[in-house]
Design an enzyme around this catalytic site. Structure first.
Site, mmCIF file in Angstrom:
data_model
loop_
_atom_site.group_PDB
_atom_site.id
_atom_site.type_symbol
_atom_site.label_atom_id
_atom_site.label_comp_id
_atom_site.label_asym_id
_atom_site.label_seq_id
_atom_site.Cartn_x
_atom_site.Cartn_y
_atom_site.Cartn_z
ATOM 1 N N ASP A 57 52.919 -14.427 -23.442
ATOM 2 C CA ASP A 57 52.313 -13.821 -22.250
ATOM 3 C C ASP A 57 51.868 -14.959 -21.346
ATOM 4 O O ASP A 57 50.901 -15.665 -21.651
ATOM 5 C CB ASP A 57 51.103 -12.960 -22.631
ATOM 6 N N LYS A 158 55.785 -4.496 -17.193
ATOM 7 C CA LYS A 158 54.771 -3.817 -18.005
ATOM 8 C C LYS A 158 53.649 -3.320 -17.091
ATOM 9 O O LYS A 158 53.495 -3.836 -15.975
ATOM 10 C CB LYS A 158 54.226 -4.754 -19.089
ATOM 11 N N HIS A 171 43.238 -2.485 -25.790
ATOM 12 C CA HIS A 171 42.996 -3.346 -26.947
ATOM 13 C C HIS A 171 41.871 -2.776 -27.811
ATOM 14 O O HIS A 171 41.823 -3.026 -29.019
ATOM 15 C CB HIS A 171 42.599 -4.760 -26.510
ATOM 16 N N ASP A 242 54.081 -2.451 -27.045
ATOM 17 C CA ASP A 242 52.912 -3.307 -26.910
ATOM 18 C C ASP A 242 52.402 -3.573 -28.327
ATOM 19 O O ASP A 242 52.885 -2.976 -29.303
ATOM 20 C CB ASP A 242 51.850 -2.651 -26.025
#
EC number: 3.2.1.52
Length: 334
Positions: A57, A158, A171, A242
């Protein structure tokens, strides 16, 4: 696709890499010490698995895993917020620079660009989004992806179908978006549609529940991945889950159940981070599964092209000019 604990491979990680179900490696800041160290790590990985996809990332702003020896890139929101139309040129330069520097240490691709439309309520997205209108997001993301491809790197959009409309951080929780499909089609999905028409190579779905549309989050939803993404939007690139260790993925069950649900829904590659026991559990669950020819073809397109020697890159006028432009842009944005 799994991660590593530190800057060197452990014995367990070497074993994971050699597992037939392992197809990719995702890198984090803890895996990076210097460009030379990263080149050595990638070389060791390739010696064990020459076909292993290596990703990171590396969007810019607060999501840039490698810092020392890499150009600091602005957050996505800066391109149009500060510089208007001139920001599109800066976005393309940044996309090229990000991709060229990563390719020079052997990384295949970054999970970028972010295609979420910022609604002003998502702190986990926030300045990672290019803008607050789908038209501006599309223009800036297109420019960024164009730069990536010039450096030999595929692009991954994304978080499908859009993470910008919820306050929760996936998260930590499973956020709920209560909008109807028509609202998403008219706004959040427009950047995805536009870049898909321009042969976007990869997409990562969001761990968000769109409760008025489907009972499952997109990573585990045949409706989202097959009916909408593959059939309605004609996407033929790779679908990456993800991170399956995120709280937003827990709705699908334990780690093995999450992996199987994501594959059944239509994901081509599963991503699991920060939890070695999850990696072990998922690899065990996939022991007797083989990738479909379609998944194999789509993932092969994610391999980096035009490997650049790092010394040659840093000596090139193209790199020096790009760094100067981004430094000037960063200064003007402050």
């Amino acid at each position: 696709m799994f991660d590593l604990v530190g800057p060197r491979l452990s014995a367990d990680e070497r074993e994971f890499l050699c597992h037939p179900a392992a197809g990719g490696l995702i890198l984090f800041s803890r895996n990076y010490a210097s460009p030379d160290q990263m080149l050595a790590l990638v070389s060791e990985v390739r010696s064990l698995r020459p076909d292993m996809l290596i990703a990171v990332d590396h969007e810019g702003g607060r999501v840039q895993r490698f810092r020392e020896g890499f150009t600091r890139l602005p957050p996505a929101s800066a391109y149009l917020e500060v510089a208007g139309e001139a920001g599109l040129a800066a976005a393309e330069t940044a996309g090229w620079l990000m991709a060229a520097e990563l390719r020079a240490v052997g990384v295949d691709f970054s999970f970028a660009p972010v295609l979420d439309v910022d609604s002003g309520i998502s702190t986990v997205i926030g300045d990672r989004a290019f803008a607050r209108t789908p038209e501006e997001v599309t223009a800036a993301a297109r420019a960024f992806a164009t730069g990536m491809r010039r450096a030999g790197m595929a692009a991954v959009g994304k978080h499908f179908p859009g993470h910008g409309g919820v306050a929760g951080d996936s998260h930590l929780v499973l956020p709920e978006d209560r909008r109807e499909l028509e609202e998403l089609l008219a706004r959040d999905l427009l950047p995805f549609s536009a870049l898909i028409r321009e042969n976007l190579e990869g997409i990562m779905p969001a761990h968000v529940l769109y409760s008025r549309i489907d009972a499952r989050p997109p990573c585990f939803s045949p409706f989202w991945l097959q009916t909408i993404l593959r059939e309605r939007m004609n996407f033929d690139g790779a679908i990456f889950s993800d991170d399956l260790s995120m709280a937003g993925a827990a709705v699908a069950g334990d780690y093995a159940a999450r992996a199987l649900a994501a594959l059944e829904a239509g994901c081509d590659m599963l991503v699991v981070c920060n939890t070695p026991e999850a990696t072990a559990s998922i690899l065990e669950a996939l022991e007797n599964r083989t990738a479909s020819p379609g998944s194999t073809r789509r993932l092969a397109a994610m391999c980096g092209r035009s490997r650049i020697d790092r010394d040659a890159l840093l000596a090139s006028s193209e790199w020096r000019n790009a760094v100067d432009r981004i430094h000037s842009f960063n200064d003007s944005a402050q």
